[in-house]
Design an enzyme around this catalytic site. Structure first.
Site, PDB file in Angstrom:
ATOM      1  CG  HIS A   1      32.972  21.521  74.867  1.00 26.37           C
ATOM      2  ND1 HIS A   1      32.461  21.083  76.070  1.00 26.37           N
ATOM      3  CD2 HIS A   1      33.130  20.413  74.105  1.00 26.37           C
ATOM      4  CE1 HIS A   1      32.315  19.762  76.031  1.00 26.37           C
ATOM      5  NE2 HIS A   1      32.728  19.338  74.850  1.00 26.37           N
TER       6      HIS A   1
ATOM      7  CG  ASP B   1      32.692   6.382  81.146  1.00 26.81           C
ATOM      8  OD1 ASP B   1      31.888   6.366  80.209  1.00 26.81           O
ATOM      9  OD2 ASP B   1      33.223   7.419  81.595  1.00 26.81           O
TER      10      ASP B   1
ATOM     11  CD  GLU C   1      35.745  18.953  75.925  1.00 30.55           C
ATOM     12  OE1 GLU C   1      35.269  18.448  76.958  1.00 30.55           O
ATOM     13  OE2 GLU C   1      35.656  18.424  74.805  1.00 30.55           O
TER      14      GLU C   1
ATOM     15  CG  ASP D   1      36.516  15.033  77.379  1.00 31.51           C
ATOM     16  OD1 ASP D   1      36.478  13.926  76.796  1.00 31.51           O
ATOM     17  OD2 ASP D   1      35.498  15.693  77.646  1.00 31.51           O
TER      18      ASP D   1
ATOM     19  CG  ASP E   1      36.330  15.034  72.429  1.00 31.10           C
ATOM     20  OD1 ASP E   1      36.352  16.223  72.789  1.00 31.10           O
ATOM     21  OD2 ASP E   1      35.383  14.265  72.677  1.00 31.10           O
TER      22      ASP E   1
ATOM     23  CG  HIS F   1      30.671   9.829  81.553  1.00 30.12           C
ATOM     24  ND1 HIS F   1      31.808   9.854  80.791  1.00 30.12           N
ATOM     25  CD2 HIS F   1      29.999  10.973  81.269  1.00 30.12           C
ATOM     26  CE1 HIS F   1      31.825  10.969  80.089  1.00 30.12           C
ATOM     27  NE2 HIS F   1      30.747  11.673  80.360  1.00 30.12           N
TER      28      HIS F   1
ATOM     29  CD  GLU G   1      32.752  19.225  79.905  1.00 35.62           C
ATOM     30  OE1 GLU G   1      32.936  18.503  80.904  1.00 35.62           O
ATOM     31  OE2 GLU G   1      33.016  18.854  78.755  1.00 35.62           O
TER      32      GLU G   1
HETATM   33  C1  XUL Z   1      31.339  15.843  75.706  1.00 33.63           C
HETATM   34  C2  XUL Z   1      32.200  15.994  76.883  1.00 33.63           C
HETATM   35  C3  XUL Z   1      31.930  15.065  78.018  1.00 33.63           C
HETATM   36  C4  XUL Z   1      32.057  15.700  79.357  1.00 33.63           C
HETATM   37  C5  XUL Z   1      31.625  14.813  80.491  1.00 33.63           C
HETATM   38  O1  XUL Z   1      31.641  16.719  74.670  1.00 33.63           O
HETATM   39  O2  XUL Z   1      33.086  16.816  76.917  1.00 33.63           O
HETATM   40  O3  XUL Z   1      32.776  13.972  77.903  1.00 33.63           O
HETATM   41  O4  XUL Z   1      33.352  16.107  79.612  1.00 33.63           O
HETATM   42  O5  XUL Z   1      30.353  14.309  80.317  1.00 33.63           O
HETATM   43 CO    CO Z   2      34.486  17.335  78.345  1.00 28.80          CO
END
Ligand code: XUL
Ligand code: CO
Length: 435
Positions: A269, A102, A266, A337, A307, A99, A230
């Protein structure tokens, strides 16, 4: 400076490896289904979790032992880049993601932030040129700063919408400068808290308008990374607009964005949405929108986004099966991630955790390739849907029947006979591929 002086370059040593800093399954150059493992997997390290976390949680302070703190924010930022590229090189990971916040201190104004991004991306470019490491994707963080309290591209405040536009414009300039292969939109604050004060339709129209500006600007600067949305169902907002793959695809199709946008999926998610990871990949595959993966895992006993590094071979196998079935993940990749646990506070845990994730997905790839080779799923599916391959079923699939003709057919039947799914037996056969 060598930040990980006790960690050698990680090599493939096979199952009986003596060193803990060795891959036991990931053999980057080994050919699987016609191409090297590393080209199937396209591993990426995430800058945020690796370089900017400190191990703190709601109940306690940071625990991570880190040695890259400098005397100014810019000095720390450069030290972090140095340490990050050392990690990438030691792991042999060819991609990374970040990002904007970051890598560059935000300073006191948007202007200062954008200038810091220029300085830091010059520095990163130098490292990329030297090492050959590539940018899988970058993104704009429009969820941490209080400016985005009511959202970014779905805010009620036009000034905030403009701030978001400025950050994303810079993100696209950076993508071009660093040859980013993808550009990600995760809508951290793009959602709502309560319909009492929310015009959902207006907010979604504005989000689509924002994406159209992105497409137009990419056209203008003649740089075309694969754009990725995402999905995530909740956290931080209660109702995130990009709930899951199917919801994100409905949005993409409603606003005619399918030529430019695919999905970054993800695992954690998916868990939060009540889906398996492979479900999300399968949905994306069916829309021809399988873009890239955030390879991590959640914890089914906890209801939030933990995560964790992926160590579940079952999920990794079924995910890699979808990837192989889609014909590969490029130009996307597998981005970790993921963050080390609060109790994994040593510096070398950063390396060990990535080795664990890479070995897990290498095992998943091997197992999935074998399943593909054996036509494992194809046989099960062909058998299960056999009734549609001849007779009335074939007629239906060829669109030769209608409700009246099928009624006549149904009336001619002497009852129906269903086949068992034998699901326990199939799960047991699948286990044979995993171990
Ligand atoms: C948050 C997430 C983020 C995205 C990028 O849950 O997954 O880190 O991957 O903004
Ligand atoms: Co992510």
């Amino acid at each position: 400076m060598d930040y990980f002086e006790n960690v050698p370059k990680v090599q493939y040593e096979g199952k009986n490896a003596k060193s803990k800093y060795a891959f036991r399954h990931y053999n980057p150059e080994e050919i699987i289904m016609g191409k090297p493992m590393k080209d199937h997997l396209r591993f990426s390290v995430a800058f945020w979790h690796t370089m900017t976390e400190d191990g703190s949680d709601q109940f306690g302070d940071g625990t991570y032992q880190r040695n890259w703190e400098g005397s100014t924010p810019m000095e720390t930022a450069k030290n972090r880049v140095d340490a990050f590229f050392e990690i990438l090189e030691k792991l042999g990971a060819e991609y990374f993601c970040f990002h904007d916040v970051d890598i560059a201190p935000q300073g006191d104004s948007l202007k200062e932030f954008l200038e810091n991004i220029d300085v830091m991306t010059d520095y990163i470019k130098g490292k990329m040129d030297k090492t050959g490491v590539k940018l899988l994707w970058n993104t704009a963080n429009m969820f941490t700063h209080p400016t985005f309290v009511n959202g970014a591209a779905t805010t009620n405040n036009a000034d905030v919408y403009s701030m978001a536009a400025a950050q994303v414009k810079k993100g696209l300039d950076v993508s071009k400068k660093l040859n980013g292969e993808n550009y990600v939109f995760w809508g951290g604050r793009e959602g709502y808290e309560n319909l009492l004060n929310t015009d959902m339709n207006f907010e979604l129209d504005n989000l689509a308008r924002f994406y159209q500006m992105v497409i137009d600007y990419a056209q203008k600067i003649d740089y075309h990374p694969q754009f990725l949305i995402e999905p995530k169902p909740k956290e931080p907002t209660k109702h995130q607009y990009d709930y899951d793959a199917a919801t994100a695809m409905a949005f993409i199709q409603k606003y005619n964005l399918e030529d430019s946008f695919k999905l970054n999926l993800e695992a954690n998610h998916a868990t939060l949405a009540g889906h398996t990871f492979e479900h999300e990949l399968n949905v994306a595959k069916n829309y021809n929108a399988l873009g890239s993966l955030d390879a991590n895992q959640g914890d089914l006993l906890l209801g939030w986004d933990t995560d964790e590094f992926p160590t579940d071979i079952y999920t990794a196998t079924l995910a890699m099966y979808e990837v192989l079935d889609f014909g590969g993940i490029a130009p996307g990749g597998l981005n970790f991630d993921a963050k080390v646990r609060r109790t994994s506070f040593a510096m070398d845990d950063l390396i060990l955790a990535h080795i664990a994730g890479m070995d897990t997905y290498a095992r998943g790839l091997r197992a999935a390739a074998k399943m593909k080779d054996d036509n494992f799923f194809e046989q099960i599916i062909a058998n299960r849907y056999e009734s549609f391959s001849s007779g009335i079923g074939k007629q239906i699939v060829e669109n030769k029947e209608d409700l009246e003709s099928l009624t006549n057919y149904a009336l001619s039947l002497n009852g129906v006979e269903n086949k068992s799914g034998h699901i326990e037996h199939l799960k047991s056969l699948l286990n044979d591929y995993l171990v």
